[in-house]
Scaffold this motif. Structure first.
Motif: not given
Length: 240
Positions: A213-218
């Protein structure tokens, strides 16, 4: 006791990665578990544990599931599963694994560079992806890479990515567990060892979901492609 501790560490690491990325549990956990447990115990245990993992991941991102995209891939995988089993017995397994590993690494590295060519969501695109997955599942017990690469190429958002993968893998798990039960593979030892690792599985998967949930899409995309490259590298390295 030492084996139980190391096994718990392997299950925790694998469930953490799969909770985050939606796949790669066996890639992380299996090499360590096979050091002190037989293949007859590890393989069915991984399938049982993977079932629990996929249920948890799917529950977390259920609203993002698009089963219309999963169903044609699953159908293609079922159709070509017997072909994969035939390849396992008819072709040189070492040469086949080297070819598959090299292909996976090359495609993932190209996509990691930023190249993508999205395909239409039609039976003509989804079916062949499933067929390739079914062949690899029957021959190498490795159904994930074609589906992961396809979803990454499509630019699928991380929640839909994880939901669709979890639904696909869970469907395969149901079929595999049913077959294992019919064949008598799910022994008391397998069930007992799997049960002992359930608490570790729950904690690792829960933590992986939180990290996702904390990770950016890229960043998520780069992690998934790096894991696929690792999968291909393991295939190559183990057959050189």
């Amino acid at each position: 006791m030492n084996s139980l501790i190391w096994g718990g560490a392997a299950i925790f690491a694998g469930s953490l990665v799969q909770g985050c990325a939606g796949f790669a549990f066996s890639l992380v956990a299996a090499p360590f578990l096979l050091f002190f447990l037989s293949q007859q115990v590890v393989i069915p245990m991984l399938v049982l544990v993977s079932m629990g993992l996929n249920v948890m991941v799917l529950k977390d991102c259920w609203s993002s599931l698009d089963f219309r995209k999963v169903l044609p891939i699953l159908a293609g995988g079922v159709i070509t599963l017997p072909l994969g089993i035939w390849i396992l017995t008819a072709l040189d397994p070492r040469a086949f694994r080297l070819f598959v590993g090299t292909f996976i690494v090359l495609v993932a590295m190209v996509m990691l560079s930023g190249w993508r060519k999205p395909l239409p969501y039609s039976i003509w695109a989804l079916g062949p992806i499933g067929m390739v997955s079914g062949i690899l599942n029957g021959s190498l017990s490795m159904s994930g890479p074609p589906v992961v690469l396809f979803l990454t190429n499509q630019g699928t958002g991380k929640d839909e990515f994880r939901a669709n993968l979890a639904a696909y893998f869970m469907s395969l798990n149901v079929a595999t567990i049913s077959l294992y039960a019919f064949k008598g593979v799910l022994t008391a030892q397998v069930l007992a060892i799997t049960g002992a690792y359930v608490p570790v599985l729950l904690v690792g998967t829960w933590l992986g979901i939180k990290v996702s949930r904390l990770l950016p899409e890229e960043v998520f995309r780069k992690i998934t492609l790096s894991l696929i490259i690792m999968t291909g590298a393991v295939l190559i390295g183990s057959n050189l």
